[in-house]
Structure formats: structure tokens, C-alpha cells
Enzyme design. Sequence first.
Site, PDB file in Angstrom:
ATOM      1  N   TYR A 141      26.107  73.884  23.018  1.00  0.00           N
ATOM      2  CA  TYR A 141      26.730  73.525  21.735  1.00  0.00           C
ATOM      3  C   TYR A 141      26.128  74.305  20.561  1.00  0.00           C
ATOM      4  O   TYR A 141      26.673  74.314  19.472  1.00  0.00           O
ATOM      5  CB  TYR A 141      26.587  72.020  21.459  1.00  0.00           C
ATOM      6  CG  TYR A 141      27.319  71.125  22.442  1.00  0.00           C
ATOM      7  CD1 TYR A 141      28.285  71.632  23.307  1.00  0.00           C
ATOM      8  CD2 TYR A 141      27.042  69.774  22.510  1.00  0.00           C
ATOM      9  CE1 TYR A 141      28.938  70.822  24.212  1.00  0.00           C
ATOM     10  CE2 TYR A 141      27.701  68.954  23.424  1.00  0.00           C
ATOM     11  CZ  TYR A 141      28.649  69.492  24.267  1.00  0.00           C
ATOM     12  OH  TYR A 141      29.297  68.681  25.170  1.00  0.00           O
ATOM     13  N   LYS A 189      22.129  71.869  37.124  1.00  0.00           N
ATOM     14  CA  LYS A 189      23.051  72.595  38.002  1.00  0.00           C
ATOM     15  C   LYS A 189      22.281  73.811  38.510  1.00  0.00           C
ATOM     16  O   LYS A 189      22.679  74.979  38.310  1.00  0.00           O
ATOM     17  CB  LYS A 189      24.310  72.979  37.201  1.00  0.00           C
ATOM     18  CG  LYS A 189      25.448  73.533  38.028  1.00  0.00           C
ATOM     19  CD  LYS A 189      26.147  72.493  38.884  1.00  0.00           C
ATOM     20  CE  LYS A 189      27.204  73.146  39.745  1.00  0.00           C
ATOM     21  NZ  LYS A 189      27.712  72.278  40.811  1.00  0.00           N
ATOM     22  N   ASP A 221      27.118  67.324  39.392  1.00  0.00           N
ATOM     23  CA  ASP A 221      28.338  66.803  40.029  1.00  0.00           C
ATOM     24  C   ASP A 221      28.013  65.583  40.889  1.00  0.00           C
ATOM     25  O   ASP A 221      28.736  64.581  40.872  1.00  0.00           O
ATOM     26  CB  ASP A 221      29.051  67.902  40.848  1.00  0.00           C
ATOM     27  CG  ASP A 221      28.098  68.915  41.472  1.00  0.00           C
ATOM     28  OD1 ASP A 221      26.889  68.814  41.217  1.00  0.00           O
ATOM     29  OD2 ASP A 221      28.549  69.782  42.222  1.00  0.00           O
ATOM     30  N   ASP A 245      26.093  64.647  27.352  1.00  0.00           N
ATOM     31  CA  ASP A 245      27.261  64.213  26.576  1.00  0.00           C
ATOM     32  C   ASP A 245      28.295  63.592  27.524  1.00  0.00           C
ATOM     33  O   ASP A 245      28.806  62.485  27.311  1.00  0.00           O
ATOM     34  CB  ASP A 245      27.840  65.460  25.875  1.00  0.00           C
ATOM     35  CG  ASP A 245      28.882  65.105  24.843  1.00  0.00           C
ATOM     36  OD1 ASP A 245      29.089  63.901  24.585  1.00  0.00           O
ATOM     37  OD2 ASP A 245      29.501  66.038  24.290  1.00  0.00           O
ATOM     38  N   ASP A 249      29.048  59.304  28.351  1.00  0.00           N
ATOM     39  CA  ASP A 249      30.358  58.684  28.146  1.00  0.00           C
ATOM     40  C   ASP A 249      30.862  58.062  29.444  1.00  0.00           C
ATOM     41  O   ASP A 249      31.452  56.982  29.443  1.00  0.00           O
ATOM     42  CB  ASP A 249      31.378  59.700  27.623  1.00  0.00           C
ATOM     43  CG  ASP A 249      31.421  59.697  26.104  1.00  0.00           C
ATOM     44  OD1 ASP A 249      30.372  59.376  25.499  1.00  0.00           O
ATOM     45  OD2 ASP A 249      32.474  59.997  25.515  1.00  0.00           O
TER      46      ASP A 249
END
Length: 368
Positions: A141, A189, A221, A245, A249
Site C-alpha cells: 500500500y 507467502k 492461502d 487487511d 475482514d
Amino acid sequence: MNKQITLLPGDGIGSEVISSAVQVLQVVADEYKHTFNFQIEDIGGTAIEKHGTPLPEKTSAVCKSSDAVLLGAVGGPKWDNNPSHLRPEKGLLQIRKELGLFANLRPVKGFPSLLHASPLKEEVVNGSDLLIVRELTGGIYFGTPSQRNHEGNSAVDTLYYTKQEIERIVDKAFQCARERRKHLTSVDKANVLESSKLWREVVEAKKVNYPDVKVEHLLVDAAAMKLITNPSQFDVIVTENMFGDILSDEASVLTGSLGMLPSASLREDGFGLYEPVHGSAPDIAGKGVANPLAMILSAAMMLRYSFGLEEEACLIEAAVEHVLKEGYSTGDLQMQKGTKVNTDEMTAQVVSYITSESAAHSILSCYA
Ligand code: NAD
């Protein structure tokens, strides 16, 4: 204790839920002989309307000179088509960056009386009590370049982390795990991304300093899958900005409502900005029906993490648990029975428990 708290109500239901948190903090201050001084400043869409910018200089300055910040929410359809520098969220991203808030803590707890409100099966959600520690000021970001090519038909974003940025968030997560059930899951990852390989190396190097904490690594994942198939296996999860993030959620569905989830964004010295995970809820703004519990629980996190007031934080959390157990719920909570209340009534129930005789027993059980 005497503390200066900046209030940033922002937009939509922000001012309604901030008012609830202030009422709860006032009553805690009275009970424990603390003094909390509040100063209200503008941010987000409200600030754009009044000052032509989502983060006025005065707001930054007041936040920086205070002991902690409570934020409601920013945004709304009124500003959806604004250019990017005049978007309400810009104010939030900027204040987090200016205050150096690199660690985002999101506790996710399945309250027993709300288990049935989750879209997941009760037996899956039962016992889930986890904390997501998300890196907040680095990663994709913020990395550069982040741009389109000249023709606009290709685009690039950059996932960049320094070792030092990873070390400080990993340390924070280990410290949190120590205060909880001493189990840390690091999510990355590392089978594909170089930044994740560095992340994993840092976690491995750091774990020798925390021999009492059990560490495991999970690919993002797999973590996403396990979070909704077996959430109670997690205690503390630490991960980089974008993974955090998304996973936080996803984890929010465990509680049954966005209106239940608090968060803290912290600096190394313990200074923090505390806000509910939900947004400005324009669909219910001004109706007095918003669930104030996420904001109230965020205020409890402020007492714990910025002021070291563990007992007071515990008391607020116990009060929230109690009112839910008593069957009080706002419109967003799918309670099968009980009493539907509005924002003020829910706040009054929390306040009333804090000043009640039974509150003392809850504090004892916090330490049990
Ligand atoms: P939202 O969280 O505002 O609302 C999603 C749904 O949940 C709505 O139906 C809303 O009524 C409900 N809801 C949310 N909080 C509630 C509460 N406390 N009590 C009862 N119901 C509640 O998300 P959205 O609709 O996607 O976004 C609305 C605006 O908020 C957008 O402008 C978005 O950019 C902004 N937003 C801000 C933040 C923030 O300030 N940190 C976070 C998310 C979204």
C-alpha cells in the site's frame, strides 16, 4: 491518572459511537479517580467540508500532543467521486502515517451470546478468541512505484519491506502472544514472494528471544481457509499489511457483526489510535441505532495498551459481555431473543453495569 484524549468523530455514525465511548470512559474515570480530558477535532469528509482537506494541520497537531486518539469512522457517498487527495480515507491513511502507527491490533472474539449470529456454524465459532497483528505502514500500500504506464494499459505496485520494519511488528506480536495463550502464527507467502522469505527469516531469528511462545508459519492461502474452518486454533496472527487487511475482514464474520470489532493502531512507545473496524455506515447514520460496542471496546483497548489500565479495560469488556448475555442487542445483531435497544440505551446498559455491585466480581474473573 490524568490523560489528554483527542476525539476524531469523522463521518456518519462516527459521532454517535464516539459519544458512547466518552460516556463509558467518564464513568470509568469517576470509578477509578482518573481524569480524562477530551478534545474534538475534524477528520475525513467533515474536515473536507469545513477546511477543504481530510486532515487539517490542527487535527494532526492536537493528535500529536495528546496521549491517545479515538476515531469514529470516515467516508460516505457524498465524497465518493472526489479526487484522491480529497477523499475522506486519505485523512485516515495520513494520520496513521504521521503518527507512526505501524502495528494494527484487531482482537476477534466469539461472544457466547452471539455465536448463532455468525454465518458460520456455532460449533466452528465456539471458543474462537484471536488477535490479528497487522503491519500498517509498509508493504504494497505504500511501496513505490505504484502507477500506470503512459498508455494506461499496464500498472505496477511495489511490495517493499525493510528488515527493521518486519522486526518491530514481529516483536510486537511476540509481546502480545506472551500476554495471551503464547501461540504465534506468522502468515506469509514465502513459497513465492521474496519479501515473505525475509519476513519468515526475521520471525525465525526473533523466536529465540521468546522461548515461551510457540511459533508456526502458515501460507496466507492456508491461513484464509483455516480462519473459517477452525478459528479456535489461532491465538495471535502476525502478518504484513495487505494480507492482514484481507484476513482481518474475513475474521470479522466470526463475531456476527462488524459492530462488535474494535482495533488499535500503535507506535513503539505505546501511543495509539483506537477505532472500530466498521465504517461510517451511511445507511443508518443520524438514526441513533448504531451499535456502539466496537467503539466502546476500542476505548477499552486504549486503556490497556496506551495507559496500562488493565483492570479498567477488563471492566469495560466484562460490561459488554454482560449486556449481551442479558439479551440487549442493536439492530445489526441477530439475537434470537432479548431486548432490541438503540445506541443510547445500549450505552446506558454498559454504563449501568460498570457502576453496579456485580462489576467487582467480573474484575476478579478477568484475572482468574
Ligand atoms: P460500513 O462498515 O460503514 O457498513 C457496512 C454495513 O454494516 C452497513 O449495513 C452498516 O449499516 C453496518 N454497520 C457498520 N457498523 C455498524 C454499527 N456500528 N452498528 C450497526 N450497523 C453497522 O462499510 P461500508 O458501507 O462499506 O462503508 C461505508 C463508508 O465507510 C464508506 O465511505 C467507506 O469508505 C467507509 N469506511 C471507513 C472505514 C474507517 O473509517 N476506518 C472503514 C470501512 C469503511
